[in-house]
Scaffold this motif. Structure first.
Motif, short mmCIF file in Angstrom:
data_model
loop_
_atom_site.label_atom_id
_atom_site.label_comp_id
_atom_site.label_asym_id
_atom_site.label_seq_id
_atom_site.Cartn_x
_atom_site.Cartn_y
_atom_site.Cartn_z
N GLY A 23 40.13 41.56 41.15
CA GLY A 23 39.38 42.01 39.98
C GLY A 23 37.91 41.70 40.08
O GLY A 23 37.45 41.14 41.09
N TYR B 56 41.96 45.98 30.66
CA TYR B 56 42.06 46.72 31.92
C TYR B 56 41.31 48.07 31.85
O TYR B 56 40.36 48.21 31.10
CB TYR B 56 43.53 46.92 32.33
N THR B 57 41.82 49.06 32.62
CA THR B 57 41.12 50.34 32.76
C THR B 57 41.97 51.41 32.08
O THR B 57 43.00 51.84 32.61
CB THR B 57 40.92 50.67 34.25
N ARG C 206 36.40 52.47 33.41
CA ARG C 206 35.39 52.41 34.46
C ARG C 206 34.89 53.83 34.73
O ARG C 206 35.67 54.78 34.62
CB ARG C 206 36.02 51.90 35.77
N GLY D 278 42.58 41.00 32.04
CA GLY D 278 41.81 42.23 32.21
C GLY D 278 40.76 42.46 31.15
O GLY D 278 40.60 43.57 30.64
N SER D 279 40.01 41.40 30.81
CA SER D 279 38.91 41.51 29.83
C SER D 279 39.38 41.99 28.46
O SER D 279 38.74 42.78 27.80
CB SER D 279 37.81 42.45 30.34
N SER E 157 40.61 47.62 40.64
CA SER E 157 40.11 46.39 41.27
C SER E 157 41.16 45.29 41.28
O SER E 157 40.92 44.20 41.76
CB SER E 157 38.88 45.87 40.52
N ARG E 158 42.33 45.61 40.71
CA ARG E 158 43.40 44.60 40.65
C ARG E 158 44.67 45.04 41.36
O ARG E 158 45.45 44.19 41.80
CB ARG E 158 43.74 44.29 39.18
N CYS F 243 36.61 38.41 35.66
CA CYS F 243 37.68 38.99 34.83
C CYS F 243 38.94 38.12 34.88
O CYS F 243 39.43 37.79 35.95
CB CYS F 243 37.98 40.40 35.34
N CYS G 118 44.17 48.17 36.80
CA CYS G 118 42.79 48.47 37.15
C CYS G 118 42.72 48.59 38.68
O CYS G 118 43.37 47.81 39.38
CB CYS G 118 41.91 47.33 36.64
S1 SF4 Z 1 36.54 43.63 34.28
FE1 SF4 Z 1 37.52 45.61 33.99
S2 SF4 Z 1 37.03 46.74 35.88
FE2 SF4 Z 1 36.74 44.56 36.34
S3 SF4 Z 1 38.72 43.85 37.15
FE3 SF4 Z 1 38.69 43.43 34.95
S4 SF4 Z 1 39.73 45.20 34.06
FE4 SF4 Z 1 39.06 45.80 36.14
#
Ligand code: SF4
Length: 304
Positions: A40, A87-88, A118, A48-49, A31-32, A44, A29
């Protein structure tokens, strides 16, 4: 019950019960990986959710078979949704995405493809691919909006603005792709009014589905540090249920409610601990909905 559940939608659409199989595309992702950040979103976990999928080294077909085997006792002749959750899942070259998504979509027991990502990771070539696959089987794209409040978005380090989100929703809808939006209830500093503003905003976009998610505090996250410093508190079950019903009543009737609470990994859960007993929470939600005579869309304009 007075809301449009995912189960009802699946039955109406596919004529049978349908189950999700969590698959792992092996992506990270922005953000990671250092592109936008390395810690992140504030809530999260390292997974990664999405902490339930099979290892990414296995092919998609192998992962589908493994995930099916895990539910084989309960499900006979099942139909499944290929669900790329952690993740993404569009954060990779389009050639790679084409390979893994095509493998999933053409599997005979898969009836739909669901991709969590995202809005800032949907370039034109990926949109084109998703649009093409949507002609073969339904494609759903899940976007984690969480909130429309700018201060909250900055606090959680969401990493994109509402214009970016709206562009992605429009581009997906243009291609007939179903959009499912994640909203978190109980973010630090948010009032009931703030949360209803988020829900009403999503309702106005005419997306196909919403996931309402209780804020969880998970081990190893920066949110856990703030929680341990007592910078905020989490919702009680009673508070959450009242808020949840208020939100449902502010969503249009045709929006499918994919989630009523959360199912974060129990081994990482710090708070609120009541959320670990999902069955009890769902029963309490059901009971309170009946007591309140919950009607989805009660507070929406008549066109819905
Ligand atoms: S919630 Fe989703 S967008 Fe945010 S850091 Fe985790 S994987 Fe990335």
């Amino acid at each position: 019950m007075g809301y449009y559940s995912l189960n009802r939608y699946l039955k109406e659409t596919f004529g049978t019960k349908v189950y999700k199989l969590a698959l792992n595309g092996g992506m990270t992702c922005p953000s990671r990986d250092g592109t936008l950040g390395s810690r992140g979103c504030i809530f999260c976990s390292a997974g990664g959710s999405g902490d339930f999928a099979a290892p990414a080294r296995n092919s998609i077909t192998e992962q589908i078979e493994q995930a099916k085997a895990k539910v084989a006792d309960k499900i006979k002749d099942g139909r499944y949704i290929a669900y790329f959750q952690a993740y993404t899942n569009t954060y990779a070259p389009v050639e790679y995405l084409e390979k893994i998504f095509t493998e999933a979509v053409y599997h005979k027991e898969i009836v739909a493809l669901s991709v969590a990502t995202r809005p800032d990771c949907l370039p034109e070539d990926v949109l084109e691919l998703l649009g093409r696959l949507n002609q073969v089987k339904p494609v759903w794209v899940e976007l984690g909006l969480q909130t429309v409040k700018a201060e909250s978005a900055a606090y959680i380090r969401r990493g994109y603005d509402l214009e970016c989100f709206e562009r992605a929703v429009a581009a997906l809808k243009e291609r007939g792709i179903s959009v499912i939006v994640h909203i978190i209830l109980g973010l630090p500093g948010e009032t009931k009014d703030d949360m209803l503003k988020t829900v009403e905003y999503v309702g106005r976009l005419h997306v196909q589905g919403v996931k309402l998610q209780l804020l969880h505090v998970l081990k190893g996250t920066d949110l856990a540090e703030d929680y341990n410093l007592r910078l905020f508190r989490t919702l009680t079950m009673e508070e959450y249920i009242e808020l949840l019903i208020d939100c449902i009543e502010h969503l249009p009737r045709d929006v499918v409610i994919h989630r009523l609470t959360g199912d974060g990994p129990k081994r990482l859960l710090i708070a609120p601990m009541w959320s670990a007993d999902k069955k009890k929470v769902l029963n309490a939600i059901k009971q309170r909905m009946e007591e309140r005579g919950c009607v989805q869309g009660r507070y929406c304009s008549p066109i819905h």
